[in-house]
Design a protein around this motif. Sequence first.
Motif, mmCIF file in Angstrom:
data_model
loop_
_atom_site.group_PDB
_atom_site.id
_atom_site.type_symbol
_atom_site.label_atom_id
_atom_site.label_comp_id
_atom_site.label_asym_id
_atom_site.label_seq_id
_atom_site.Cartn_x
_atom_site.Cartn_y
_atom_site.Cartn_z
ATOM 1 N N GLU A 180 0.815 -1.213 0.000
ATOM 2 C CA GLU A 180 0.000 0.000 0.000
ATOM 3 C C GLU A 180 0.847 1.262 0.000
ATOM 4 O O GLU A 180 0.310 2.364 0.125
ATOM 5 C CB GLU A 180 -0.925 -0.003 1.224
ATOM 6 N N ASN A 229 3.895 3.526 -2.005
ATOM 7 C CA ASN A 229 4.667 3.706 -3.225
ATOM 8 C C ASN A 229 5.910 4.527 -2.887
ATOM 9 O O ASN A 229 5.823 5.747 -2.733
ATOM 10 C CB ASN A 229 3.821 4.417 -4.290
ATOM 11 N N ARG A 247 -1.910 4.062 -4.024
ATOM 12 C CA ARG A 247 -1.053 3.817 -2.873
ATOM 13 C C ARG A 247 -0.526 5.139 -2.303
ATOM 14 O O ARG A 247 -0.438 6.146 -2.991
ATOM 15 C CB ARG A 247 0.108 2.913 -3.292
#
Lengths: 504, 512
Positions: free
Chosen positions: B33, B35, B60
């Motif tokens: 979840e 990035n 994300r």
Amino acid sequence: MADLRTHLDRLDAAGDLATVGERVHWADTAAAVAGEAARANGPAVRLTDTGGRATLVGGVFGGPDRLAVRSREPWARIGAALGLGHDAAYLDVLDALVAARRGGSDPEPADQPAATADADLRALGLPAVDGADVPGITLGVAAVPAPAVENGTDPEADPPETVPDGRRTDPDAVRWLPVCGSVHGSDGLRLSVPAPAGEVPDGTRVAVALGAPPAALFGATMRWLGESHVAGAPRIADALGPVAVAPTPAGAVPAGSEVLVDATVARTPPSGTATETHPTGAPAPWESAVPTATLRARVSGVRVREDPIVPFSPTGAPMADSRHLLSVVASARLYGRVNNYWGVAPAEWLALPVEAGLGICLVASDVLYAGFEWQLANTLFSFSRLFDKVVVLDTETPPMDLGRAFDDVWVKAHPANDWEFSDSEAPAARAPHYRRDGATGANMYVDATWDPRWDEEYIAPRVTFEATYPEEIREAVRADWMNLGFDHGPEYDPTRGGDTDGGE
Amino acid sequence: MTHNRPSGSPATDGGAPADSLREYLRALEAAGELNRIDADISWNLEASAVTMLANNRDDRVPAFESVTDCQVPARLVGDPYRGSRGRPWDRPARALGLPPDLSGDEYYRTVMDRLRNPVDPVVVDAGAAPCKAEIRRGSDVDLFSLPWPYIHAADGGRYSNLHTMVAPDPDSSWTDWSAHRAMIQDGARASVLLLAGEQTPNLFYYRYERREEPMPVALAVGVEPAAQFTASMWIPTGSDEAAFAGGLKGEPVELVECTTNDLKVPASAELVIEGRIMPGERLDEGPFGDYFGYMHGPRRSMPVLRVDAVTHREEPVIPFCVEGSGVGYSLNTTSTTEVACIGPDATLGLQAAGYDIERCVPWRFTPRSVYVVSTDVPRPGYLHELANFIFTTWGMLHVDFFVFVDADVDPLSTRDVVEALALHADPDSDFHQFGAETMPKVPLNIYQTPEEKGDVETGTSKSKTAKAYIDATSDAESAAEPAADREALRERARSVLDRAGVNLDPGVTSGG
């Protein structure tokens, strides 16, 4: 436009039709399954094993709510049914319905309907809706001889019981009605119809079409919700369609219908049977929009297409087809009226959201002058008795952006002076659950627009992607999005890839 | 965008609660979840733009590993606590060590239970405090060496807006944790949004000022999740904020004394700004895009924070919130903490005050102003009393509206609430206190003109407003208990759809 089967093919191609192959009985589980799919924003659901002859499909006109960003729009299936495509814009749907009010050409006559095989009414397996355990009729179109409907209330009139040979495909000789109802015994029908049709005399022939081409259902619904200048239902249908018609003693019926039930009006029940006239099951939402009456009839024959398909609405469940149908038809009606009323077209869009049970009317409109919002709201109240709450939104509000609409209500409308309540003399609205005794009460509207008297400097800019960052940054971020490692493209945007200009 | 968790499947195990922001980010990363963006990103609108788009697209959480134009090797993370659109409490749940697939109902019950059981903090020595890995004082302090983000192009400056402000009551031993945006002015000063007339710690400051004394303060940036959540909550006056944070976490929070004052801050903080808010000094603050989703102006004169020291971890991670992006369909940290933190906290607070409500949940599309309360109505006048209790206490400035629904209506279900409002709230009798202009108001509202909001002098709004409530409960006649066999039938129907692989999305509900 085409028949129901074509519509189902389109839904299937769009990934919006699921098939349930296990036994789901028409008497109890079928409606529950369709109801749960509707409630949970699922696809249309085709039930192939129901214990009856017909395949049942729930949700053909339904859709998810718009209280979240979803993979399909609430009106997508209706857009597909109208031949506008599964990805039709909301305004395309409204505009198509508004244009169809004028009617198209006469429907093409066919020698006979597609439904030619005899069938047994009870063996069809029409779904019991709302837990009634009685076969139900929803999303039906009834054909009744025009004179019976026009003159039914006149005790001196003696309208013919059937449409004469030679006129049985004449659109002026028949009236198409939206109808719902229930089946009792082997041949009894209790039908809910628009009120004028409730006085048709005993012996009048009626033909109930199930699985009619969508254009016919829309035409029938629009005619009875509409004003007197709206074209007859068959011509509206043809404007949306085209729709072919076939002859029956009751008059022209949509030729592509899946099931045709031929019946005769019989108010007096056979001796020894119940005298109750009301159909079993929850009323359809359109029954709140127009005065209705109940009609008893006796079935004389049922004809079906090969492998008949009967669409139904799990009426009573949230987001059921019948609510969607009324929402779109009523919204288009009001949208067309307010934009043809004052010589200007101030409304950008209008909606009676299904999510609100048709009890709220949202309208995004120019505020032509201070006080216009009051005028607009009260005009809407005078055009429709479904709702008693209107929210006026700025035209920058994207169509059906309920997240924005139900945010603006609280932040742009001053609670001290932008929530307006009428005196208590307004007639009761029909959609809400209060004042069902018809006692008068107040209407209200919320003015969630910028005050036209304010100078530009008073208008706070919205924090949106478009308004918050310079163009070069926006373009660079969008262009690099996937390279930056993200997964969700523009289809996940609340505005479907078209961020609105945040300027107000 | 749909969640196809099979009905009836057990919730997955949660992990341990995160002891720090960076530990929470690692947990997000492990769950796919987060990035982590290695490309060079500028603090100058770019990080904010990426974050807003991620918020809008329910993507994300972005962590910016390489931020240009900053002398201290610091990093940024945009809206780290933003929940997912379908289940807005999921990331806060993960931060607290709860299973992220907990239903909304289970989440609320669990968090409320934790809030009922505070856990006293533990004070650690400076040597053991991660937030003191680097210490700069006096002339070594340069706020602009850190990558404070420029969040909206029309803002008055760069901001720290996702921190915990620690401030003392001059007349007691109480220390308040709160969230107030701070605009960076220069290397050693910031202006802090402290509106007069609001609650603590604003009241503290104006008492210090009357005595011509500076108020010691610490802005703890990037504290551990439980501490950040507590800062957003309404903790009973005089209670120990850190103990509530510990209760929320289920473990003690570690505190450390500041280097230049005796305030205690979460030791796990990424960065701490220690200083004093000076009496009689003002600098411009704002405009800023605020939680309503609009640019808030005008520029005001706000109290000045003079920085005495900045301490931080190695390569600190500075979180920020793209304020204003958490309206409508989108979420950000503010709107997420509304539903995940304020909701359970308010529910508990009202129950503690003697109101036997089911749940208090913020309106899905509008942070901080509107709440939905599910409750029985045990006596005439109950809703009036309940609404005005909140309007006159912790909801005094920010809360404008309540919508009351039946006890069996799920206030986490947006659709159920909208339907209740449409079909059960009678304009003739169920809309209360609209039209009055007698109540105080936070001057951030956009329905007020700048004139009404007040001018550059510190102050609250010059105008008053209505605080209103809507009775969307059903009439006794129309309310009906669903039959047990109806519920069984529905469960059967859901099983049929499940077996057929039908993709459903119930939306945000307590059962979600």
